[in-house]
Scaffold this motif. Structure first.
Motif, short mmCIF file in Angstrom:
data_model
loop_
_atom_site.label_atom_id
_atom_site.label_comp_id
_atom_site.label_asym_id
_atom_site.label_seq_id
_atom_site.Cartn_x
_atom_site.Cartn_y
_atom_site.Cartn_z
N PRO A 2 0.82 -1.20 0.00
CA PRO A 2 0.00 0.00 0.00
C PRO A 2 0.85 1.26 0.00
CG PRO A 2 -0.82 -1.58 1.60
CD PRO A 2 0.49 -2.10 1.12
N ARG A 3 0.31 2.32 -0.60
CA ARG A 3 1.01 3.59 -0.65
C ARG A 3 1.45 4.03 0.75
NH1 ARG A 3 0.10 8.36 -4.00
NH2 ARG A 3 -1.71 7.30 -4.91
N GLY A 4 2.72 4.37 0.87
CA GLY A 4 3.22 4.91 2.12
C GLY A 4 3.65 3.88 3.14
N GLU A 5 3.46 2.56 2.84
CA GLU A 5 3.85 1.57 3.82
C GLU A 5 5.37 1.48 3.87
OE1 GLU A 5 3.54 -3.17 4.86
OE2 GLU A 5 2.51 -2.38 3.10
N ALA A 6 5.93 1.36 5.06
CA ALA A 6 7.37 1.27 5.21
C ALA A 6 7.88 -0.05 4.67
CB ALA A 6 7.75 1.42 6.68
N GLY A 7 9.03 -0.02 4.02
CA GLY A 7 9.66 -1.24 3.54
C GLY A 7 10.37 -1.96 4.66
N ALA A 8 10.99 -3.09 4.31
CA ALA A 8 11.56 -3.98 5.32
C ALA A 8 12.71 -3.33 6.07
CB ALA A 8 12.02 -5.27 4.66
N HIS A 9 13.41 -2.37 5.44
CA HIS A 9 14.58 -1.77 6.09
C HIS A 9 14.38 -0.28 6.33
CE1 HIS A 9 16.68 -5.54 5.53
NE2 HIS A 9 16.34 -5.52 4.25
N ALA A 10 13.13 0.19 6.27
CA ALA A 10 12.84 1.60 6.47
C ALA A 10 12.04 1.76 7.75
CB ALA A 10 12.06 2.14 5.27
N GLU A 11 11.66 3.00 8.00
CA GLU A 11 10.84 3.27 9.17
C GLU A 11 9.50 2.55 9.06
OE1 GLU A 11 9.71 7.22 11.56
OE2 GLU A 11 8.86 7.17 9.55
N THR A 12 9.09 1.94 10.16
CA THR A 12 7.78 1.29 10.22
C THR A 12 6.94 2.07 11.22
OG1 THR A 12 8.73 -0.87 9.69
CG2 THR A 12 6.56 -0.86 10.71
N TYR A 13 5.99 2.84 10.70
CA TYR A 13 5.20 3.74 11.52
C TYR A 13 3.92 3.04 11.96
CZ TYR A 13 2.68 7.86 13.11
OH TYR A 13 1.98 8.76 13.88
N LEU A 14 3.80 2.79 13.26
CA LEU A 14 2.66 2.09 13.83
C LEU A 14 2.11 2.88 15.02
CD1 LEU A 14 4.13 -1.54 13.72
CD2 LEU A 14 2.59 -0.46 12.07
N ASP A 15 1.94 4.18 14.83
CA ASP A 15 1.46 5.07 15.89
C ASP A 15 0.33 5.95 15.36
OD1 ASP A 15 1.35 6.05 18.46
OD2 ASP A 15 3.00 7.47 18.19
N ALA A 16 -0.59 5.32 14.62
CA ALA A 16 -1.67 6.08 13.98
C ALA A 16 -2.60 6.73 14.97
CB ALA A 16 -2.46 5.16 13.05
N ASN A 17 -2.73 6.18 16.18
CA ASN A 17 -3.62 6.79 17.15
C ASN A 17 -3.06 8.09 17.71
OD1 ASN A 17 -5.11 4.51 16.67
ND2 ASN A 17 -5.34 3.92 18.81
N ALA A 18 -1.76 8.30 17.52
CA ALA A 18 -1.17 9.60 17.84
C ALA A 18 -1.42 10.58 16.70
CB ALA A 18 0.33 9.47 18.10
N THR A 19 -1.17 10.14 15.48
CA THR A 19 -1.52 10.90 14.29
C THR A 19 -1.42 9.99 13.08
OG1 THR A 19 -1.17 12.99 13.08
CG2 THR A 19 0.79 11.79 13.76
N GLU A 20 -2.39 10.08 12.20
CA GLU A 20 -2.38 9.29 10.98
C GLU A 20 -1.45 9.94 9.95
OE1 GLU A 20 -3.56 6.50 9.92
OE2 GLU A 20 -5.45 6.00 10.92
N PRO A 21 -0.84 9.13 9.08
CA PRO A 21 -0.16 9.72 7.93
C PRO A 21 -1.14 10.54 7.10
CG PRO A 21 0.39 7.40 8.16
CD PRO A 21 -0.73 7.66 9.12
N LEU A 22 -0.66 11.60 6.50
CA LEU A 22 -1.51 12.48 5.71
C LEU A 22 -2.00 11.76 4.46
CD1 LEU A 22 -2.53 15.45 5.61
CD2 LEU A 22 -0.54 15.96 4.19
#
Length: 381
Positions: A2-22
């Motif tokens: 999916p668009r914007g999903e972090a790859g295996a060696h990149a940042e993995t953002y799993l804090d959507a309840n703090a703020t969602e990606p735009l």
């Protein structure tokens, strides 16, 4: 992926309840609004164009969340929307506040009523105790109440039985304010369908820009402004409206549809199954109750939440513990304490999947979390 999903060696953002990606649509709407030079309160052509955009956004938000356009008050975010509801509707009423409510609700309630605020307890699964609420509402000779119950808890994802709570409130002449910041866009949310009197939203929790939120009001309610000024927002909130953020909020709301819930829930379930397989001693807090499809609260006994958050952050996996509005502090969670977890309330992290999450994000988390847990086991041996 999916668009914007972090790859295996990149940042993995799993804090959507703090703020969602735009969301892309929200970005485009905000940029288009930046190109409008007029003030929505001006009467010339440029001002009228800005006003049209503002009122179109108001109509979109109202239609999306079961309100009337006249009942939509744009604010700077969910915190201000909660504060406007409590200050504007709570005067002369008893304030009954759910034990697991967001800090912004508790702060506003204490500012209005001080130590007279009454706590509505929750059960061990995190849901509001409706029997206790009924008893509080039925107290003889007590003034009518303003009840504050969030739609979904920001730490555990647990959903409150709001329709039942609203029926209790109506039966006892009480008002019901719902903090729907976490629920909106993830599960069905409608002011009218819930039977609530007011409802708070936040744009950046929907995938919109930071800086805009809304308070939705049922017909007949007209809270006094927290921010007096000109005639903006029908006199309920002074100051020039942040048009780009509001346009982005409306665009994000149009895309943040609960239909995505099944896909997110499947990813959440895969994550939780992986955690249980890696660490049988781990616990998913709130798993016995209905929850948001994107949220897992994972308790690892004996390991402080701060240790877990930092260890995962060093691997590029971004999660959190507690509310994101607590100035970056990691401490024992009042939410988990209210659920009866005692000292273990400081040992849980929150994993909240963003709208663009995919399977790679889950696998990356499990690899990092499993490695962290194994290191800690070896160190303790």
């Amino acid at each position: 992926m999916p668009r914007g999903e972090a790859g295996a060696h990149a940042e993995t953002y799993l804090d959507a309840n703090a703020t969602e990606p735009l969301r892309p649509a929200a970005r485009e709407a905000a940029i288009a609004a930046f190109d409008l030079p007029g003030n929505p309160s001006s009467v010339h052509a440029a001002g009228r164009a800005a006003r049209r955009l503002l009122e179109t956004a108001r109509e979109q938000v109202a239609a999306r969340f079961g309100a009337r356009p006249a009942g939509v008050v744009f604010t700077a975010g969910g915190t201000e929307a909660n504060a406007l509801a409590l200050h504007g509707l709570g005067a002369g009423r008893r304030l009954l506040v759910g034990a697991t409510e967001h800090p912004s609700v508790w702060a506003a309630a204490r500012a209005v009523a001080g130590e007279a605020v009454v706590t509505v307890p929750v059960r061990s699964d995190g849901q509001a105790d409706l029997e206790a609420l009924a008893a509080l509402l039925a107290r003889p000779a007590a003034p009518p109440a303003l009840v504050c119950l969030m739609a979904a808890n920001n730490e555990t994802g647990v959903l409150h039985p709001l329709a039942e709570a609203a029926a209790l409130c109506r039966a006892h002449g009480a008002l019901l304010h719902v903090d729907a910041v976490q629920a909106a866009g993830r599960v069905p949310v409608s002011l009218a369908a819930l039977g609530a009197d007011s409802l708070a939203l936040s744009g950046h929790k929907l995938g919109g820009p930071k800086g805009a939120g809304a308070l939705l009001l049922r017909p007949g309610l007209d809270p006094a402004p927290l921010v007096p000024g000109g005639g903006q927002e029908r006199g309920r909130r002074g100051g020039t409206e942040p048009l780009p953020a509001i346009a982005g909020l409306a665009a994000a709301a149009a895309e943040a549809l609960p239909e995505r819930a099944a896909a997110l829930a499947a990813l959440r379930d895969r994550l939780e199954e992986g955690v249980r397989a890696l660490a049988p001693e781990a616990r998913i807090v709130g798993a016995a109750a209905p929850r948001l499809p994107n949220t897992s609260c994972i308790l690892l006994p004996g390991v402080p939440a701060e240790t877990q958050v930092i260890a995962l952050d060093l691997t590029g996996v971004r999660v959190s513990a507690g509310a994101a509005c607590s100035s970056g502090k990691v401490a024992r969670s009042p939410v988990l304490e209210a659920m009866g977890l005692g000292a273990a309330a400081g040992e849980a992290i929150r994993v909240s999947l963003p709208w663009n999450a995919g399977g790679a994000s889950v696998e990356r988390f499990l690899a990092a979390w499993g490695a962290m847990r194994e290191r800690l086991r070896r160190r303790a041996a």
